[in-house]
Write a protein that holds these residues in place. Structure first.
Motif, PDB file in Angstrom:
ATOM      1  N   ALA A 212      46.038  37.389  36.433  1.00 57.89           N
ATOM      2  CA  ALA A 212      46.425  35.973  36.441  1.00 57.89           C
ATOM      3  C   ALA A 212      46.229  35.349  35.061  1.00 57.89           C
ATOM      4  O   ALA A 212      47.090  34.603  34.573  1.00 57.89           O
ATOM      5  N   CYS A 213      45.096  35.642  34.414  1.00 58.07           N
ATOM      6  CA  CYS A 213      44.856  35.106  33.067  1.00 58.07           C
ATOM      7  C   CYS A 213      45.874  35.660  32.070  1.00 58.07           C
ATOM      8  O   CYS A 213      46.319  34.955  31.155  1.00 58.07           O
ATOM      9  N   ALA A 214      46.253  36.926  32.250  1.00 54.82           N
ATOM     10  CA  ALA A 214      47.257  37.527  31.360  1.00 54.82           C
ATOM     11  C   ALA A 214      48.613  36.843  31.528  1.00 54.82           C
ATOM     12  O   ALA A 214      49.292  36.529  30.545  1.00 54.82           O
ATOM     13  N   VAL A 215      49.010  36.602  32.770  1.00 52.82           N
ATOM     14  CA  VAL A 215      50.288  35.928  33.037  1.00 52.82           C
ATOM     15  C   VAL A 215      50.273  34.515  32.473  1.00 52.82           C
ATOM     16  O   VAL A 215      51.243  34.056  31.852  1.00 52.82           O
ATOM     17  N   GLU A 216      49.158  33.817  32.667  1.00 55.55           N
ATOM     18  CA  GLU A 216      49.031  32.458  32.134  1.00 55.55           C
ATOM     19  C   GLU A 216      49.163  32.465  30.609  1.00 55.55           C
ATOM     20  O   GLU A 216      49.861  31.619  30.025  1.00 55.55           O
ATOM     21  N   ALA A 217      48.523  33.431  29.952  1.00 56.25           N
ATOM     22  CA  ALA A 217      48.586  33.516  28.492  1.00 56.25           C
ATOM     23  C   ALA A 217      49.999  33.842  28.017  1.00 56.25           C
ATOM     24  O   ALA A 217      50.465  33.314  26.999  1.00 56.25           O
ATOM     25  N   LEU A 218      50.698  34.707  28.762  1.00 57.15           N
ATOM     26  CA  LEU A 218      52.072  35.057  28.403  1.00 57.15           C
ATOM     27  C   LEU A 218      52.996  33.865  28.560  1.00 57.15           C
ATOM     28  O   LEU A 218      53.813  33.571  27.671  1.00 57.15           O
ATOM     29  N   GLU A 219      52.886  33.160  29.675  1.00 54.00           N
ATOM     30  CA  GLU A 219      53.791  32.052  29.947  1.00 54.00           C
ATOM     31  C   GLU A 219      53.530  30.857  29.040  1.00 54.00           C
ATOM     32  O   GLU A 219      54.438  30.050  28.804  1.00 54.00           O
ATOM     33  N   SER A 220      52.321  30.741  28.522  1.00 54.51           N
ATOM     34  CA  SER A 220      52.006  29.661  27.584  1.00 54.51           C
ATOM     35  C   SER A 220      52.163  30.118  26.136  1.00 54.51           C
ATOM     36  O   SER A 220      51.795  29.392  25.206  1.00 54.51           O
TER      37      SER A 220
ATOM     38  N   ASP B 132      36.928  23.625  39.554  1.00 58.08           N
ATOM     39  CA  ASP B 132      37.366  23.144  38.260  1.00 58.08           C
ATOM     40  C   ASP B 132      38.094  24.217  37.461  1.00 58.08           C
ATOM     41  O   ASP B 132      38.701  23.914  36.446  1.00 58.08           O
ATOM     42  N   VAL B 133      37.992  25.461  37.869  1.00 57.40           N
ATOM     43  CA  VAL B 133      38.593  26.554  37.109  1.00 57.40           C
ATOM     44  C   VAL B 133      39.832  27.047  37.855  1.00 57.40           C
ATOM     45  O   VAL B 133      39.732  27.669  38.903  1.00 57.40           O
ATOM     46  N   THR B 134      41.001  26.750  37.313  1.00 52.74           N
ATOM     47  CA  THR B 134      42.261  27.155  37.928  1.00 52.74           C
ATOM     48  C   THR B 134      43.122  27.878  36.910  1.00 52.74           C
ATOM     49  O   THR B 134      42.965  27.704  35.697  1.00 52.74           O
ATOM     50  N   ILE B 135      44.024  28.700  37.427  1.00 49.98           N
ATOM     51  CA  ILE B 135      44.970  29.438  36.594  1.00 49.98           C
ATOM     52  C   ILE B 135      46.367  29.121  37.111  1.00 49.98           C
ATOM     53  O   ILE B 135      46.672  29.364  38.278  1.00 49.98           O
ATOM     54  N   GLN B 136      47.211  28.574  36.237  1.00 44.74           N
ATOM     55  CA  GLN B 136      48.561  28.200  36.637  1.00 44.74           C
ATOM     56  C   GLN B 136      49.548  29.285  36.227  1.00 44.74           C
ATOM     57  O   GLN B 136      49.679  29.603  35.047  1.00 44.74           O
ATOM     58  N   THR B 137      50.220  29.878  37.214  1.00 49.34           N
ATOM     59  CA  THR B 137      51.273  30.839  36.936  1.00 49.34           C
ATOM     60  C   THR B 137      52.591  30.290  37.475  1.00 49.34           C
ATOM     61  O   THR B 137      52.619  29.243  38.134  1.00 49.34           O
ATOM     62  N   ARG B 138      53.672  30.994  37.204  1.00 47.58           N
ATOM     63  CA  ARG B 138      55.001  30.504  37.569  1.00 47.58           C
ATOM     64  C   ARG B 138      55.118  30.199  39.062  1.00 47.58           C
ATOM     65  O   ARG B 138      55.718  29.187  39.449  1.00 47.58           O
TER      66      ARG B 138
ATOM     67  N   ILE C 159      54.590  36.222  39.590  1.00 46.29           N
ATOM     68  CA  ILE C 159      55.842  35.901  38.896  1.00 46.29           C
ATOM     69  C   ILE C 159      57.078  36.514  39.545  1.00 46.29           C
ATOM     70  O   ILE C 159      58.187  36.317  39.054  1.00 46.29           O
ATOM     71  N   GLY C 160      56.913  37.254  40.647  1.00 47.36           N
ATOM     72  CA  GLY C 160      58.054  37.786  41.377  1.00 47.36           C
ATOM     73  C   GLY C 160      58.469  39.168  40.908  1.00 47.36           C
ATOM     74  O   GLY C 160      58.423  39.476  39.708  1.00 47.36           O
ATOM     75  N   ALA C 161      58.897  40.006  41.855  1.00 47.97           N
ATOM     76  CA  ALA C 161      59.212  41.408  41.555  1.00 47.97           C
ATOM     77  C   ALA C 161      60.374  41.548  40.574  1.00 47.97           C
ATOM     78  O   ALA C 161      60.337  42.381  39.667  1.00 47.97           O
ATOM     79  N   GLU C 162      61.433  40.739  40.750  1.00 52.12           N
ATOM     80  CA  GLU C 162      62.598  40.867  39.875  1.00 52.12           C
ATOM     81  C   GLU C 162      62.249  40.545  38.428  1.00 52.12           C
ATOM     82  O   GLU C 162      62.665  41.252  37.505  1.00 52.12           O
TER      83      GLU C 162
ATOM     84  N   ARG D 201      52.838  40.027  24.843  1.00 53.21           N
ATOM     85  CA  ARG D 201      53.054  41.041  25.877  1.00 53.21           C
ATOM     86  C   ARG D 201      51.763  41.339  26.615  1.00 53.21           C
ATOM     87  O   ARG D 201      50.657  41.024  26.156  1.00 53.21           O
ATOM     88  N   ILE D 202      51.937  41.924  27.780  1.00 51.37           N
ATOM     89  CA  ILE D 202      50.825  42.349  28.627  1.00 51.37           C
ATOM     90  C   ILE D 202      50.842  43.863  28.685  1.00 51.37           C
ATOM     91  O   ILE D 202      51.893  44.476  28.907  1.00 51.37           O
ATOM     92  N   VAL D 203      49.698  44.475  28.462  1.00 55.14           N
ATOM     93  CA  VAL D 203      49.586  45.927  28.529  1.00 55.14           C
ATOM     94  C   VAL D 203      48.583  46.278  29.632  1.00 55.14           C
ATOM     95  O   VAL D 203      47.424  45.854  29.588  1.00 55.14           O
ATOM     96  N   LEU D 204      49.046  47.033  30.621  1.00 56.61           N
ATOM     97  CA  LEU D 204      48.221  47.443  31.751  1.00 56.61           C
ATOM     98  C   LEU D 204      47.817  48.906  31.573  1.00 56.61           C
ATOM     99  O   LEU D 204      48.674  49.777  31.438  1.00 56.61           O
TER     100      LEU D 204
END
Length: 316
Positions: A143-151, A97-103, A196-199, A156-159
């Protein structure tokens, strides 16, 4: 008996020379005999029951995908997480039931702990994921960071990662700041490339939408509308951990990951991650998720290696 009796799907289930069946046998210590769409599993009752559930789930997947040893391994690993029966009511749904949707892909939490971890990240401003390598702590956080950014939940994401191996003195390494800290952030880069791909990652870094920051350079900053991930946090000092946690700004979320059994700090120095588990346990808005070797989703040998080291530590 598995229905429908489709020869192509059964061949997909069993694998070339029945390699998938042999893989299940070795992992669960059972014996599987098959004739057409009828399967008989012999072994300890619990293991045989899990084996039957695994076969049923794999057969369901054959309607949509070609199975390979890695897919079989992952499903076996899910079945053995948390010492629960995969066929028990509610157990299968715990992760599904717990999924993360990225690009580029849909990521599904595997097992109850991963599901709880993703929920904690989504529901808390600060979440800690603590446990051994291979449990998906960093990958799911990214994955959660990417999902939050895309939505557009964050801007921004800081690593962030401590560079203990270089003594937090990165000047001797070639290149600019990003290139100096790259080797320490490679696991998070790999996760970003996968999602989300290298480029696109490169473009987002150039625009400072994704920022790379060694922990030593975080002092004095305030991060608003950001998703901040501190990886390998067991190698922070108490002061560094406090400094990092007080950088969290308005509209931001932070995830801290680490393994308190693999501290690389000088002898006698207390890990900031270990200290945080004592100091912040009862703080409202902070979540702690603890993983164990049962949650390891890499090669099953990794799980046995972790257990061997745990046993050795208990003996010493």
């Amino acid at each position: 008996m598995l229905e429908p009796a489709d020869n192509d799907r059964l061949a997909n289930l069993c694998g070339q020379f029945d390699e998938h069946l042999r893989q299940i046998e070795r992992r669960l210590k059972v014996e599987i005999a098959s004739r057409g769409n009828r399967f008989r599993i012999s072994g300890q009752p619990g293991a045989a029951e899990i084996g039957g559930a695994v076969l049923a789930r794999l057969f369901a997947l054959t309607d949509q995908e070609r199975l390979d040893p890695e897919r079989v391994h992952m499903l076996l690993q899910e079945s053995l997480m948390d010492d629960v029966d995969i066929g028990a009511p509610g157990v299968e749904d715990a992760g599904q039931d717990v999924t993360i949707q990225t690009r580029r892909k849909l990521i599904r939490a595997r097992g109850a702990n991963q599901a709880a971890y993703v929920r904690s990240i989504r529901e808390h401003d600060l979440a800690f994921g603590i446990g051994p390598a291979g449990t998906g702590k960093t990958y799911l956080a990214v994955a959660c960071a990417v999902e939050a950014l895309e939505s557009e939940q964050i801007r921004r994401i800081v690593l962030v990662r401590p560079a203990v191996e270089a003594g937090e003195r990165l000047g001797f390494l070639p290149g600019d700041l990003s290139q100096k800290v790259d080797p320490y952030l490679r696991p998070m880069y790999d996760a970003l490339y996968d999602m989300i791909g290298a480029e696109r990652v490169t473009r987002l870094i150039e625009r400072n939408v994704i920022e790379i920051a060694p922990l030593a350079f975080m002092r004095g900053r305030s991060l608003n509308e950001s998703f901040v991930i501190l990886d390998e946090a067991q190698n922070t000092s108490i002061e560094q951990m406090k400094m990092f946690l007080t950088r969290i700004g308005f509209g931001s979320r932070a995830v801290v990951t680490g393994d308190i059994t693999q501290v690389d700090l000088p002898n006698g120095q207390t890990s900031g991650l270990k200290n945080a588990t004592d100091v912040l346990t009862d703080v409202d808005g902070v979540a702690f998720i603890y993983f164990s070797r049962k949650d390891v989703v890499r090669h099953h040998l990794v799980q046995r290696i972790v257990k061997a080291y745990e046993d050795n530590e208990r003996i010493r």
